[in-house]
Motif scaffolding. Structure first.
Motif, short mmCIF file in Angstrom:
data_model
loop_
_atom_site.label_atom_id
_atom_site.label_comp_id
_atom_site.label_asym_id
_atom_site.label_seq_id
_atom_site.Cartn_x
_atom_site.Cartn_y
_atom_site.Cartn_z
N MET A 85 32.18 70.79 32.58
CA MET A 85 31.78 71.91 31.72
C MET A 85 30.31 72.23 31.98
O MET A 85 29.45 71.36 31.88
CB MET A 85 32.00 71.57 30.25
N THR A 86 30.02 73.49 32.30
CA THR A 86 28.65 73.87 32.58
C THR A 86 27.84 73.99 31.30
O THR A 86 28.38 74.11 30.20
CB THR A 86 28.61 75.22 33.31
N ASP A 87 26.54 73.99 31.46
CA ASP A 87 25.65 74.13 30.32
C ASP A 87 25.87 75.46 29.62
O ASP A 87 25.82 75.55 28.38
CB ASP A 87 24.20 74.01 30.78
N LEU A 88 26.13 76.52 30.39
CA LEU A 88 26.35 77.84 29.79
C LEU A 88 27.60 77.84 28.92
O LEU A 88 27.60 78.41 27.82
CB LEU A 88 26.46 78.90 30.89
N VAL A 89 28.68 77.20 29.38
CA VAL A 89 29.90 77.14 28.58
C VAL A 89 29.69 76.29 27.34
O VAL A 89 30.15 76.64 26.23
CB VAL A 89 31.07 76.60 29.43
N THR A 90 28.96 75.18 27.48
CA THR A 90 28.65 74.35 26.32
C THR A 90 27.88 75.15 25.27
O THR A 90 28.21 75.09 24.07
CB THR A 90 27.82 73.12 26.73
N ARG A 91 26.91 75.91 25.70
CA ARG A 91 26.13 76.73 24.76
C ARG A 91 27.01 77.79 24.09
O ARG A 91 26.86 78.08 22.90
CB ARG A 91 24.95 77.38 25.49
N TYR A 92 27.95 78.35 24.84
CA TYR A 92 28.87 79.33 24.27
C TYR A 92 29.75 78.70 23.20
O TYR A 92 29.93 79.25 22.11
CB TYR A 92 29.72 79.94 25.37
N LEU A 93 30.32 77.55 23.51
CA LEU A 93 31.18 76.89 22.53
C LEU A 93 30.40 76.50 21.28
O LEU A 93 30.88 76.67 20.15
CB LEU A 93 31.82 75.65 23.16
N GLN A 94 29.19 76.00 21.46
CA GLN A 94 28.35 75.67 20.30
C GLN A 94 28.05 76.91 19.48
O GLN A 94 28.12 76.88 18.24
CB GLN A 94 27.05 75.03 20.78
N LEU A 95 27.73 78.00 20.16
CA LEU A 95 27.43 79.25 19.46
C LEU A 95 28.63 79.71 18.63
O LEU A 95 28.49 80.08 17.46
CB LEU A 95 27.06 80.32 20.49
N GLY A 96 29.82 79.67 19.24
CA GLY A 96 31.01 80.11 18.52
C GLY A 96 31.35 79.21 17.35
O GLY A 96 31.71 79.70 16.27
N LEU A 97 31.22 77.92 17.52
CA LEU A 97 31.51 76.98 16.43
C LEU A 97 30.50 77.15 15.29
O LEU A 97 30.86 77.05 14.11
CB LEU A 97 31.50 75.55 16.96
N ARG A 98 29.27 77.41 15.64
CA ARG A 98 28.27 77.68 14.59
C ARG A 98 28.58 78.97 13.86
O ARG A 98 28.40 79.06 12.63
CB ARG A 98 26.87 77.73 15.21
N LEU A 99 29.06 79.98 14.59
CA LEU A 99 29.44 81.23 13.94
C LEU A 99 30.54 80.98 12.92
O LEU A 99 30.55 81.57 11.83
CB LEU A 99 29.91 82.24 14.99
N GLY A 100 31.47 80.10 13.25
CA GLY A 100 32.52 79.76 12.30
C GLY A 100 32.01 79.10 11.04
O GLY A 100 32.65 79.18 9.98
N ARG A 101 30.85 78.47 11.10
CA ARG A 101 30.26 77.87 9.91
C ARG A 101 29.56 78.93 9.06
O ARG A 101 29.46 78.78 7.83
CB ARG A 101 29.25 76.79 10.30
N VAL A 102 29.08 80.00 9.70
CA VAL A 102 28.41 81.06 8.95
C VAL A 102 29.42 81.88 8.16
O VAL A 102 29.17 82.27 7.01
CB VAL A 102 27.60 81.98 9.90
N GLU A 103 30.58 82.14 8.78
CA GLU A 103 31.61 82.93 8.09
C GLU A 103 32.99 82.39 8.45
O GLU A 103 33.37 82.37 9.63
CB GLU A 103 31.50 84.41 8.48
N GLU A 104 33.72 81.97 7.46
CA GLU A 104 35.04 81.39 7.67
C GLU A 104 35.99 82.43 8.28
O GLU A 104 35.98 83.60 7.91
CB GLU A 104 35.61 80.89 6.34
N GLY A 105 36.80 81.97 9.21
CA GLY A 105 37.81 82.83 9.79
C GLY A 105 37.42 83.48 11.10
O GLY A 105 38.26 84.11 11.75
N LEU A 106 36.16 83.36 11.51
CA LEU A 106 35.73 84.00 12.75
C LEU A 106 36.12 83.19 13.98
O LEU A 106 36.16 83.74 15.08
CB LEU A 106 34.21 84.23 12.74
N VAL A 107 36.38 81.90 13.80
CA VAL A 107 36.94 81.10 14.89
C VAL A 107 38.45 81.14 14.73
O VAL A 107 39.01 80.50 13.83
CB VAL A 107 36.42 79.65 14.87
N ASP A 108 39.10 81.89 15.58
CA ASP A 108 40.55 82.02 15.49
C ASP A 108 41.23 80.77 16.03
O ASP A 108 42.22 80.29 15.47
CB ASP A 108 41.01 83.26 16.27
#
Length: 379
Positions: free
Chosen positions: A1-24
């Motif tokens: 897994m590249t650093d860019l993909v890791t940062r993307y996954l972290q970003l998306g998971l954090r978004l799910g903590r800001v608002e429920e339901g955004l991580v499908d």
């Protein structure tokens, strides 16, 4: 897994903590999810900065499209003001405009020919639907049969991986109509809310959309071919405010047309023991009315129209009853759904134009990381 993909996954998971339901969906490395869950609570403003920083490091491509959607959405959450059309374009990569109401009037005329009689068209339409409603046990039987036949149809188009499958759950006392939860390991759970009255065509539409050749087929194929086959862990995350969701909903909305209204559709429905020819004609006639919900969302977002005005608008032009109109209002009132209403008709139109009867193109939607810009590419 590249650093860019890791940062993307972290970003998306954090978004799910800001608002429920955004991580499908997330079925990536569990240790990454655990680490993000242990972090201090993120803010939308900070995520907007992180998304912008990631964008600066990404080349043009599918992953950059997803991060662009996250950047736009986190910006809105952080207080940036966008019109409805601007937000749809920034998140999903398409532009939406206010649909001229003459389009709805023409659809009403076509529907009136299919449902002759006296009284207002809305009353006739709702009475016709009520007459078509199935008993809950019939919904379950039809759904289970449709899953198996839909899987067989999909298997003829593209080989499904060994071990994949979907469970069916019949539920009540929930707010939603139905959905497919991809659980990883090539397995899914499709839930149908039996509190919602359903016709035979409604049931087929929902089942094919959520299972085969819709969401379940897409998820297992991309898990098998991209995640496992190419070690592309970016596909383990599906975020709501991104072009990925537009294409996913678009291809799933095509499922009914391809399976039931396409070649072999008569044999398919005969095997199910249902005759939906007239209902299909009605369904085609009301398709343009899906844009009435989008018009209403634009009016509410950009013009500040009242809830009563919105209810009246979707009831008039969308031919919805009071309960359906209230559901549309609740849906568009949720921050995560403000512009998601546009994803269904816009995604359907884009994917339908791209496929244009060519099942090889539909197979590509199921198996490849297709960009919205690819849908205009005739190759």
């Amino acid at each position: 897994m590249t650093d860019l993909v890791t940062r993307y996954l972290q970003l998306g998971l954090r978004l799910g903590r800001v608002e429920e339901g955004l991580v499908d969906v997330y079925f990536g490395p569990p240790e990454l999810a655990e680490a993000v869950a242990a972090e201090p609570a993120p803010t939308a403003g900070r995520l907007a900065v992180q998304a912008a920083e990631l964008l600066a490091d990404l080349p043009d491509g599918w992953l950059r499209d997803q991060v662009s959607g996250v950047r736009a959405y986190t910006g809105v959450l952080a207080g940036e003001r966008l019109t409805f059309a601007e937000e749809v374009a920034a998140c999903y990569g398409v532009r939406t405009e206010f649909t001229d109401e003459s389009v709805f009037a023409t659809a009403h005329e076509q529907l009136s020919e299919l449902l002759p009689g006296s009284g207002p068209l809305g009353d006739r339409f709702r009475a016709w639907r009520t007459s078509q409603v199935l008993e809950p046990d019939r919904v379950e039987a039809l759904a289970r049969a449709a899953i198996e036949l839909g899987r067989a149809w999909t298997e003829r188009l593209v080989e499904l991986p060994p071990g994949e499958g979907v469970e069916l759950a019949l539920v009540r006392d929930v707010a939603w109509s139905g959905f497919n939860e991809y659980q990883g390991d090539l397995r899914g759970l499709t839930s149908i809310n039996l509190d919602h009255p359903r016709t035979a065509l409604d049931t087929l539409h929902l089942v094919l959309h959520e299972t085969y050749p819709g969401h379940q087929a897409e998820r297992v194929l991309k898990d098998h071919l991209l995640v496992r086959g190419q070690a592309d862990l970016a596909e383990t995350l599906v975020l709501v405010p991104t072009p990925q969701s537009l294409i996913s909903e678009g291809l799933a909305e095509l499922a009914l047309d391809l399976v039931v209204d396409g070649p072999g559709g008569a044999e398919f429905t005969a095997a199910l023991g249902v005759d939906v020819r007239h209902a299909l004609a009605v369904e085609r006639a009301i398709q343009p009315l899906r844009w009435a919900d989008v018009n209403a969302a634009i009016m509410r977002s950009d013009e500040g129209r009242s809830d009563d005005e919105i209810r009246a608008y979707v009831r008039r032009w969308g031919l919805l009853d009071e309960e359906q109109a209230e559901h549309v209002l609740r849906f568009m009132s949720a921050p995560g759904n403000r512009t998601y209403l546009a994803v269904y008709p816009a995604g359907r139109e884009l994917c339908r134009g791209y496929v244009n009867g060519d099942l090889a193109r539909f197979r590509r939607l199921l198996t490849d990381q297709v960009r919205v810009s690819d849908l205009d590419d005739p190759r």
